[in-house]
Every structure is written in C-alpha cells, then in structure tokens.
Scaffold this motif. Structure first.
Motif, PDB file in Angstrom:
ATOM      1  N   ALA A   7      -2.120  60.149  21.569  1.00 32.31           N
ATOM      2  CA  ALA A   7      -2.291  61.093  20.757  1.00 32.31           C
ATOM      3  C   ALA A   7      -3.545  61.410  19.858  1.00 32.31           C
ATOM      4  O   ALA A   7      -3.862  62.741  19.485  1.00 32.31           O
ATOM      5  N   ASP A   8      -4.349  60.524  20.102  1.00 29.66           N
ATOM      6  CA  ASP A   8      -5.651  60.711  19.104  1.00 29.66           C
ATOM      7  C   ASP A   8      -6.648  61.574  19.986  1.00 29.66           C
ATOM      8  O   ASP A   8      -7.729  61.960  19.405  1.00 29.66           O
ATOM      9  N   ASN A   9      -6.459  61.661  21.251  1.00 29.94           N
ATOM     10  CA  ASN A   9      -7.511  62.365  22.140  1.00 29.94           C
ATOM     11  C   ASN A   9      -7.166  63.623  22.543  1.00 29.94           C
ATOM     12  O   ASN A   9      -7.850  64.551  23.108  1.00 29.94           O
ATOM     13  N   HIS A  10      -5.880  64.212  22.321  1.00 36.72           N
ATOM     14  CA  HIS A  10      -5.465  65.656  22.480  1.00 36.72           C
ATOM     15  C   HIS A  10      -4.490  65.903  21.699  1.00 36.72           C
ATOM     16  O   HIS A  10      -3.867  65.102  20.883  1.00 36.72           O
ATOM     17  N   GLY A  11      -3.967  67.141  21.658  1.00 35.57           N
ATOM     18  CA  GLY A  11      -3.061  67.775  20.697  1.00 35.57           C
ATOM     19  C   GLY A  11      -3.780  68.045  19.410  1.00 35.57           C
ATOM     20  O   GLY A  11      -4.738  67.960  19.249  1.00 35.57           O
ATOM     21  N   VAL A  12      -2.794  68.523  18.561  1.00 40.67           N
ATOM     22  CA  VAL A  12      -3.433  68.999  17.021  1.00 40.67           C
ATOM     23  C   VAL A  12      -2.647  68.050  16.094  1.00 40.67           C
ATOM     24  O   VAL A  12      -1.545  67.970  15.823  1.00 40.67           O
ATOM     25  N   SER A  13      -3.522  66.952  15.420  1.00 41.73           N
ATOM     26  CA  SER A  13      -2.899  65.938  14.543  1.00 41.73           C
ATOM     27  C   SER A  13      -4.245  65.667  13.690  1.00 41.73           C
ATOM     28  O   SER A  13      -5.179  65.730  14.001  1.00 41.73           O
ATOM     29  N   VAL A  14      -3.791  64.904  12.703  1.00 37.57           N
ATOM     30  CA  VAL A  14      -4.781  64.530  11.781  1.00 37.57           C
ATOM     31  C   VAL A  14      -5.867  63.373  12.498  1.00 37.57           C
ATOM     32  O   VAL A  14      -6.850  63.400  12.386  1.00 37.57           O
ATOM     33  N   GLN A  41      -8.227  52.294   9.046  1.00 40.33           N
ATOM     34  CA  GLN A  41      -6.670  51.898   9.101  1.00 40.33           C
ATOM     35  C   GLN A  41      -5.780  53.110   9.477  1.00 40.33           C
ATOM     36  O   GLN A  41      -4.886  53.005  10.318  1.00 40.33           O
ATOM     37  N   CYS A  42      -6.018  54.198   8.737  1.00 39.89           N
ATOM     38  CA  CYS A  42      -5.071  55.189   8.773  1.00 39.89           C
ATOM     39  C   CYS A  42      -5.241  56.143  10.186  1.00 39.89           C
ATOM     40  O   CYS A  42      -4.241  56.893  10.416  1.00 39.89           O
ATOM     41  N   PHE A  43      -6.492  56.329  10.550  1.00 41.35           N
ATOM     42  CA  PHE A  43      -6.538  57.215  11.589  1.00 41.35           C
ATOM     43  C   PHE A  43      -7.287  56.774  12.806  1.00 41.35           C
ATOM     44  O   PHE A  43      -7.409  57.537  13.785  1.00 41.35           O
ATOM     45  N   TYR A  44      -7.792  55.463  12.802  1.00 43.82           N
ATOM     46  CA  TYR A  44      -8.546  54.767  13.999  1.00 43.82           C
ATOM     47  C   TYR A  44      -7.787  53.921  14.678  1.00 43.82           C
ATOM     48  O   TYR A  44      -7.311  53.934  15.715  1.00 43.82           O
ATOM     49  N   SER A  45      -7.617  52.603  14.009  1.00 41.40           N
ATOM     50  CA  SER A  45      -7.261  51.581  14.260  1.00 41.40           C
ATOM     51  C   SER A  45      -7.095  50.345  13.400  1.00 41.40           C
ATOM     52  O   SER A  45      -7.281  50.599  12.267  1.00 41.40           O
ATOM     53  N   HIS A  46      -6.492  49.221  13.666  1.00 40.37           N
ATOM     54  CA  HIS A  46      -6.078  48.459  12.790  1.00 40.37           C
ATOM     55  C   HIS A  46      -7.510  47.785  12.147  1.00 40.37           C
ATOM     56  O   HIS A  46      -8.306  47.583  13.148  1.00 40.37           O
ATOM     57  N   LEU A  47      -7.440  47.498  11.085  1.00 38.20           N
ATOM     58  CA  LEU A  47      -8.872  47.011  10.585  1.00 38.20           C
ATOM     59  C   LEU A  47      -9.150  45.347  10.922  1.00 38.20           C
ATOM     60  O   LEU A  47      -8.159  44.766  11.025  1.00 38.20           O
ATOM     61  N   PHE A  69      -9.932  63.366  13.416  1.00 36.49           N
ATOM     62  CA  PHE A  69     -10.586  62.358  12.962  1.00 36.49           C
ATOM     63  C   PHE A  69     -11.593  61.952  14.233  1.00 36.49           C
ATOM     64  O   PHE A  69     -12.811  61.545  14.349  1.00 36.49           O
ATOM     65  N   THR A  70     -11.070  61.984  15.352  1.00 37.63           N
ATOM     66  CA  THR A  70     -11.564  61.886  16.734  1.00 37.63           C
ATOM     67  C   THR A  70     -12.603  63.082  16.816  1.00 37.63           C
ATOM     68  O   THR A  70     -13.719  62.745  17.490  1.00 37.63           O
ATOM     69  N   GLU A  71     -12.297  64.357  16.579  1.00 40.39           N
ATOM     70  CA  GLU A  71     -13.270  65.235  16.719  1.00 40.39           C
ATOM     71  C   GLU A  71     -14.455  64.806  15.623  1.00 40.39           C
ATOM     72  O   GLU A  71     -15.711  65.348  15.958  1.00 40.39           O
TER      73      GLU A  71
END
Length: 533
Positions: free
Chosen positions: A140-147, A175-181, A151-153
């Motif tokens: 979901a991080d690479n396509h679609g419309v999401s928070v 942690q919230c928008f990318y990956s586990h710390l 962040f990916t953009e």
C-alpha cells in the motif's frame, strides 16, 4: 515596524484527502525544501528522553514511537521562485488530521496540552485520515492514496527535510509511515542518511549555532527571524531578503483553509514582568495561571535591549582600553577578530543568563519541541483587501486537465493591509494564551527559519571558504546535524563504515526508488561519511 502576515493553512482530513491528494503531491514534487512537524499522543518517560547516553535516549524514543501515534502532521512546502528576486518562495502549508488504525497509548498530559491549544479530538476520531504503523502491508505504500504513500512521495522527491528539534519527529515518522524502527541508533541514522540524500536540517540547531539566537524554541526563533528580515527590507539594504508568497484558494477550496494571522512583533501595552522560565524554554508549568508574561514579542524586545546594553558597555570598555594605550592599537589588524569573539562570548552569556537560575525538569515538558505552541489563534478568512487578486498557477507544469483542487490554486502575494491585520492580531491576542497548536503552522514557522538562515548564508558566501561538497548544499554548516538537548554537539545523520542499514530499510528502498537507484544510494552512504569528515 515589521509587517504582519496572513498564512493560509489547508486542513486535510478523511473527507477531502483524496480530493487534495494531487495538490499535495505536486507541492512536494516541485518544492525546494520541505518542513514537517507532528503532534503526538504522548512521549512516555520524559527523563529517559534526556538520558546522558544518546543510545539510551534512542531506546526511550523507540519505545514511545512504537506505543504512541502521530495525531496530526504538518507539511510546509517552500518552492524557490527563480523568476523573482533572490530568496523568494511560493509556500503551501498542509495540516493533516490523522488516526492510527492500531491500538496506541494516549497520555492525559498530552491530551490536556493539545486541548488547551485547540486540538479537536472529536474531529480526529470522526475524520482522521487512517494509517497503519510499522512495516509495509500489502504494497500500500507504493500506490493508492494513503498517508504512507504520501510519505513515499516525500522520499521520492529527494528534497531537504527540515524539522525543529527533530529527533523524536524522525523516529515517529519512521515508525508510523515507513518501517519498524531499528534497535540501534547507528542503524537508524544510516537509514535516514539514505532516505533523505538531500540532507536533514534541524532549525533548533541552526537557531543556536548558526543564527546564534538568545533562545531557540520555535515561536521565539520564528519571530526573531521574521523581525530581523522585516527590518532588513524596511532599511532598504542590499539583501538578499526573504520574500514569501502564498497561493489563493478560491471556490469551495476556501472552506478547507485556516487563515493564520502572524502579527508584527510589538511590545504589549503597559509594563509587564516576563516569566523567566518561559523566556528561556518556551513553556511554563503554570501555563495560563502564571502571573508573569509569556508574550514572546516582549521577550524578544527585552533580549534585544539587553544585548544592546551589553554591546554599548563593551564599546565603552574598548574605548577606555584604546585610550590608555594612546590609540596606537585601536585600528590594529586583530581588532575585528577580537570584537567578533567578544560578541560570540556575549551571545553565550545572554543564553546562559536565561537559564542560570532555573532547574530544568524534563517531567514538566508539555511537548517534544519544548515550545508552548504557536501564538496565533484561529481566525476568520482575511478580508478581500488582504488576499490579493493574482491569478497565476502553482509551480511546475499544470495543464487544463488538472483536477479542480489544483486548478483553483492561485498565487497570493503578501501585501497585507497592516491596519486590518493588526486589528485581527489584537483580537487573536485576547484568545487563550498560546493560541491554537497546529502542526501545519509549526511546519511553516520551521521552514521560515530555515529559509531565513539560507538567505543569510547566501549573503555570507563571498566571505566563507566552502569545499566542493558544501557548494552543492544549502546551509552546509547545518547539513545532517540534529539538535540534542543538553549536549554541546549535535547528532550526525551519517552512514559510517562501522554501521549498516537495516534489512527492512534496504527492502523498502527498492520499493520506493527501484533496485537500480536504491543500489546507487546505498553505495553513496560510505562516501557521504567521507565527505562529512
């Protein structure tokens, strides 16, 4: 006196997120740099966040980021206008209300602080844009419309990232928008150096070590920069001066905009005693019940008067010294250097005098940046005379096929009617002290400080010797340096030869940029370390 400013902040929530998506992505892609600010559901153990060991601090921050959430995200996009005078920017500011879809902790202390500064929890739970924390879930991080895809953009734009006292913000964003710390701080900084190859800048560090301001909390630093910039413009000096333009939002878009009045710095009527704790740190445990003034305008003007008094005292002392020596050394080659060192020592003395008699209790801190929030209450849209009537498009190439959300944006120059702005400002002063605490407006202030510091750095270019690497960077003395409370040295965001990127980050890099570009950025990590040495 310095002019007032009206800042439009676009409120983004779940019911207009998709509509505003094209405009937000375009603003990010065409920006020169981007500032971010967050509102959090809590921070956990405040004393652990200020532990002597930086690694221990990082562990406490990780615990907070994994168990708490981001409630609001502010994004300020500054686009340099090459066709205008140097240091002219088109600015777009967004305030996203968010809602984490997973369980998270929320602290009464944080709730109380946010409610006192206007945060609407009913609105957050009813209209917050949903997101999931941790690792990527189903692409979901690479396509679609999401928070997370927004962040990916932000990462794909490869623009300088600007924060204020930003270590905690960066951990929560990761942690919230990318990956586990990652578990280790060195791994975290290695990841960040590759995520933001254009650099990470901390305006709290810049305020103290580049601008050498007496205090460095957000509201103070912003107002001091705005005041100094306005004085330079009014004096008609050679500049460069920071010039700001905004977009005009017409039609139904106007219903999404929160206009924020930034009044000119001016002393309040009557004599008032300044709260020394607020003057030093930007917050006070007594809050609105404090009997002393928390007026940042008054604090800045008093600090300036104290500085002028010290400068006059230094001049008299130097004149007496030169007189005793018969004036023989008055124009010596070391005079300018000696005066510069004396000024730097006085700057340190002024900062030290603010906190010498105060004991900082981290448990009293209301927020991660040490600030009490922005000083301006929510206002109605400015009258027509304040909005301007320019009709140019957003930066970048916009065709007739642009969505309504994009097509309705027009430039708005800051040519405010000062009398009306001052009246609005006076009305806002009478509201709850500290005004509405907004991540969007805080991001705007953070970006303004950075832009002003860049303008000063450009003014000094002829006097500074820069390496080849520094010539390609904005504000190179602050590149990848993050402020650390209570420490004389910043945290350096680098990937050293002794640290490795996390596996989750390496995989994510390939998803964000593709394998070829990700490999190039990963290989550039060790070279960045050499360049910074």
């Amino acid at each position: 006196m310095a002019s007032s400013m009206v800042v439009p902040v676009i409120d983004v929530q779940n019911d207009n997120f998709k509509e505003l998506w094209p405009a937000m992505v375009l603003a990010i892609k065409t920006s020169s740099f981007i500032a971010i600010d967050t509102e959090l559901s809590g921070l956990g153990n405040r004393k652990a966040l200020l532990a002597e060991s930086i690694e221990d601090r990082y562990k406490a921050i990780c615990h907070a980021a994994r168990s708490r959430s981001i409630l609001s995200l502010g994004i300020a996009c500054y686009k340099k206008l090459d066709s205008k005078p140097a240091d002219s920017y088109l600015v777009q500011v967004y305030n996203l209300t968010l809602l984490c879809s997973e369980e998270y902790m929320i602290e009464p202390q944080s709730v109380r602080f946010l409610v006192q500064h206007g945060f609407d929890f009913n609105k957050q739970y009813a209209q917050g844009v949903p997101y999931c924390k941790g690792n990527n879930k189903g692409g979901a991080d690479n396509h679609g419309v999401s928070v997370r895809s927004l962040f990916t953009e932000l990462l794909r734009a490869r623009r300088p990232l600007v924060l204020h006292n930003g270590l905690i913000d960066m951990a929560f964003l990761y942690q919230c928008f990318y990956s586990h710390l990652p578990e280790r701080l060195t791994t975290f900084t290695a990841d960040l150096s590759e995520m933001f190859p254009a650099g990470i800048y901390d305006t709290k560090y810049a305020s103290e070590f580049e601008l050498r301001q007496t205090a460095s909390y957000l509201e103070y630093a912003y107002k001091k920069c705005k005041l100094d910039n306005s004085r330079g413009v009014e004096a008609g000096g050679p500049g460069p001066h920071l010039l700001i333009e905004f977009c005009h939002y017409g039609g139904h878009m106007s219903s999404y905009v929160d206009y924020r009045v930034c009044p000119a710095v001016a002393p309040p009527p009557g004599q008032q005693e300044v709260c020394q704790r607020f003057s030093a740190f930007g917050w006070c445990p007594a809050g609105s019940e404090c009997t002393s003034s928390h007026d940042t305008d008054l604090i800045i003007l008093q600090d300036e008067k104290l500085g002028m008094d010290k400068k006059s005292k230094r001049k008299r002392k130097r004149d007496r010294r030169d007189k005793r020596k018969g004036g023989a050394e008055g124009g010596g080659g070391g005079g300018a250097e000696e005066e510069r060192k004396e000024e730097e020592e006085e700057d340190e003395e002024l900062r030290a005098s603010k906190i010498a008699h105060l004991e900082l209790d981290p448990a009293d801190r209301p927020s991660q940046d040490g600030s009490i929030g922005d000083p301006v209450a929510r206002t109605e849209p400015p009258p027509a005379e304040l909005t301007g009537n320019g009709s140019c498009a957003l930066p970048g190439d916009i065709t007739d096929k642009a969505t309504p959300a994009v097509a309705e944006l027009k430039k708005e120059s800051v040519t405010d009617d000062e009398a009306k702005a001052a009246a609005a400002a006076e009305a806002s002063r009478k509201r709850l002290e500290g005004g509405t605490h907004r991540a969007g407006f805080d991001a705007f202030m953070t970006a303004y400080i950075f832009a002003y510091a860049c303008a000063l750095d450009g003014r000094e270019d002829g006097k500074k010797k820069k390496t080849e690497e520094e010539k390609d960077r904005v504000l190179p003395t602050c590149y990848n340096k993050v402020y650390l409370s209570g420490k004389a040295a910043p945290l350096h965001i680098v990937k050293s030869s002794f640290s490795k990127s996390s596996k989750a980050h390496t995989l994510k890099m390939e998803l964000v940029w593709g394998k070829s570009l990700a490999s190039t950025l990963l290989e550039a990590g060790p070279q960045q370390q050499k360049d910074g040495e």
